[in-house]
Design a protein around this motif. Structure first.
Motif, mmCIF file in Angstrom:
data_model
loop_
_atom_site.group_PDB
_atom_site.id
_atom_site.type_symbol
_atom_site.label_atom_id
_atom_site.label_comp_id
_atom_site.label_asym_id
_atom_site.label_seq_id
_atom_site.Cartn_x
_atom_site.Cartn_y
_atom_site.Cartn_z
ATOM 1 N N LEU A 9 0.845 -1.187 0.000
ATOM 2 C CA LEU A 9 0.000 0.000 0.000
ATOM 3 C C LEU A 9 0.888 1.247 0.000
ATOM 4 C CD1 LEU A 9 -2.805 1.330 0.328
ATOM 5 C CD2 LEU A 9 -2.470 1.128 2.813
ATOM 6 N N VAL A 10 0.575 2.157 -0.900
ATOM 7 C CA VAL A 10 1.354 3.400 -1.001
ATOM 8 C C VAL A 10 0.392 4.552 -1.264
ATOM 9 C CG1 VAL A 10 1.768 3.088 -3.476
ATOM 10 C CG2 VAL A 10 3.356 4.473 -2.119
ATOM 11 N N GLN A 11 0.745 5.711 -0.794
ATOM 12 C CA GLN A 11 -0.094 6.879 -1.020
ATOM 13 C C GLN A 11 0.142 7.440 -2.414
ATOM 14 O OE1 GLN A 11 0.688 9.646 2.209
ATOM 15 N NE2 GLN A 11 -0.990 8.781 3.409
ATOM 16 N N SER A 12 -0.868 8.126 -2.906
ATOM 17 C CA SER A 12 -0.764 8.771 -4.216
ATOM 18 C C SER A 12 0.466 9.676 -4.255
ATOM 19 C CB SER A 12 -2.028 9.589 -4.474
ATOM 20 O OG SER A 12 -1.960 10.225 -5.719
ATOM 21 N N GLY A 13 1.217 9.566 -5.348
ATOM 22 C CA GLY A 13 2.449 10.327 -5.482
ATOM 23 C C GLY A 13 3.684 9.610 -4.979
ATOM 24 N N GLY A 14 3.489 8.483 -4.335
ATOM 25 C CA GLY A 14 4.604 7.738 -3.766
ATOM 26 C C GLY A 14 5.285 6.823 -4.771
ATOM 27 N N SER A 15 6.240 6.070 -4.261
ATOM 28 C CA SER A 15 7.040 5.184 -5.110
ATOM 29 C C SER A 15 7.093 3.783 -4.513
ATOM 30 C CB SER A 15 8.475 5.728 -5.239
ATOM 31 O OG SER A 15 8.492 7.001 -5.834
ATOM 32 N N LEU A 16 7.318 2.815 -5.371
ATOM 33 C CA LEU A 16 7.540 1.430 -4.965
ATOM 34 C C LEU A 16 8.525 0.802 -5.922
ATOM 35 C CD1 LEU A 16 4.104 -0.259 -4.128
ATOM 36 C CD2 LEU A 16 6.015 0.108 -2.566
ATOM 37 N N ARG A 17 9.245 -0.184 -5.409
ATOM 38 C CA ARG A 17 10.150 -0.953 -6.251
ATOM 39 C C ARG A 17 9.760 -2.422 -6.160
ATOM 40 N NH1 ARG A 17 15.245 -0.081 -8.435
ATOM 41 N NH2 ARG A 17 16.503 -1.957 -8.797
ATOM 42 N N LEU A 18 9.376 -2.985 -7.271
ATOM 43 C CA LEU A 18 9.043 -4.398 -7.343
ATOM 44 C C LEU A 18 10.270 -5.192 -7.784
ATOM 45 C CD1 LEU A 18 5.589 -4.240 -9.166
ATOM 46 C CD2 LEU A 18 6.086 -4.070 -6.718
ATOM 47 N N SER A 19 10.370 -6.399 -7.264
ATOM 48 C CA SER A 19 11.454 -7.296 -7.669
ATOM 49 C C SER A 19 10.891 -8.637 -8.080
ATOM 50 C CB SER A 19 12.447 -7.494 -6.522
ATOM 51 O OG SER A 19 13.120 -6.297 -6.222
ATOM 52 N N CYS A 20 11.619 -9.318 -8.928
ATOM 53 C CA CYS A 20 11.219 -10.638 -9.386
ATOM 54 C C CYS A 20 12.460 -11.497 -9.489
ATOM 55 C CB CYS A 20 10.523 -10.528 -10.737
ATOM 56 S SG CYS A 20 10.058 -12.109 -11.466
ATOM 57 N N ALA A 21 12.552 -12.474 -8.601
ATOM 58 C CA ALA A 21 13.687 -13.391 -8.614
ATOM 59 C C ALA A 21 13.365 -14.560 -9.527
ATOM 60 C CB ALA A 21 13.967 -13.885 -7.200
ATOM 61 N N ALA A 22 14.226 -14.774 -10.504
ATOM 62 C CA ALA A 22 13.992 -15.824 -11.490
ATOM 63 C C ALA A 22 14.997 -16.951 -11.326
ATOM 64 C CB ALA A 22 14.090 -15.245 -12.895
ATOM 65 N N GLU A 80 10.980 -0.058 -10.980
ATOM 66 C CA GLU A 80 10.913 1.119 -10.131
ATOM 67 C C GLU A 80 9.718 1.953 -10.585
ATOM 68 O OE1 GLU A 80 13.225 1.736 -7.671
ATOM 69 O OE2 GLU A 80 12.052 3.480 -7.015
ATOM 70 N N MET A 81 8.801 2.226 -9.665
ATOM 71 C CA MET A 81 7.582 2.946 -10.010
ATOM 72 C C MET A 81 7.507 4.235 -9.202
ATOM 73 S SD MET A 81 4.862 -0.209 -10.226
ATOM 74 C CE MET A 81 4.874 -0.510 -8.459
ATOM 75 N N ASN A 82 7.386 5.342 -9.892
ATOM 76 C CA ASN A 82 7.318 6.654 -9.263
ATOM 77 C C ASN A 82 6.006 7.354 -9.596
ATOM 78 O OD1 ASN A 82 10.053 6.536 -8.199
ATOM 79 N ND2 ASN A 82 10.737 6.821 -10.316
ATOM 80 N N SER A 83 5.691 8.360 -8.801
ATOM 81 C CA SER A 83 4.482 9.167 -9.016
ATOM 82 C C SER A 83 3.250 8.277 -9.174
ATOM 83 C CB SER A 83 4.656 10.054 -10.259
ATOM 84 O OG SER A 83 5.773 10.895 -10.122
ATOM 85 N N LEU A 84 3.103 7.333 -8.284
ATOM 86 C CA LEU A 84 1.992 6.390 -8.384
ATOM 87 C C LEU A 84 0.666 7.085 -8.132
ATOM 88 C CD1 LEU A 84 3.682 3.376 -6.622
ATOM 89 C CD2 LEU A 84 2.816 3.396 -8.965
ATOM 90 N N GLN A 85 -0.330 6.648 -8.873
ATOM 91 C CA GLN A 85 -1.683 7.188 -8.783
ATOM 92 C C GLN A 85 -2.659 6.060 -8.484
ATOM 93 O OE1 GLN A 85 -2.138 10.521 -8.892
ATOM 94 N NE2 GLN A 85 0.099 10.598 -9.096
#
Length: 121
Positions: A9-22, A80-85
């Motif tokens: 969960l992130v607030q509007s305008g925030g950032s998250l980084r997703l990872s995927c281990a293969a 890397e995801m920025n400025s999330l809406q």
């Protein structure tokens, strides 16, 4: 096998980084990507990358806000995801494929299990 993580969960305008281990990748699984499926909508491609030379492709939804990357071992995919809406709320999936054209066409060969991203307003 693909193991995605980093959602939450992130607030509007925030950032998250997703990872995927293969694991179990071969020379044939040269293409990796991130997709997402918002509630009640179809799954869509966000970004893709080639493991050999790092060529990238972004959908219009992802351009300018999201960045796809691979680690030096080329086995961990990140987004890397920025400025999330709030409209970015979705289950995010990583995927690998044998062909670039099918990856970009939304038909990779293997899917990860998905990680939920919720953006609050």
């Amino acid at each position: 096998q693909l193991q995605a993580s980093g959602g939450g969960l992130v607030q509007s305008g925030g950032s998250l980084r997703l990872s995927c281990a293969a694991s179990g990748l071969t020379f044939r699984t040269n293409y990796m990507g991130w997709f997402r499926q918002p509630p009640g909508k179809e799954r869509e491609l966000l970004a893709a990358i080639t493991r050999t030379v790092g060529t990238t492709h972004y959908s219009e939804s992802a351009k300018g806000r999201f960045t796809i990357s691979l680690d030096n071992a080329k086995t961990t995919l990140s987004l890397e995801m920025n400025s999330l809406q709030p409209e970015d709320t979705a289950v995010y999936y990583c995927a690998v494929g044998f062909r670039w054209v099918t990856m970009l066409g939304g038909r990779p060969d293997y899917w990860g299990q998905g990680t939920l991203v919720t953006v609050s307003s």
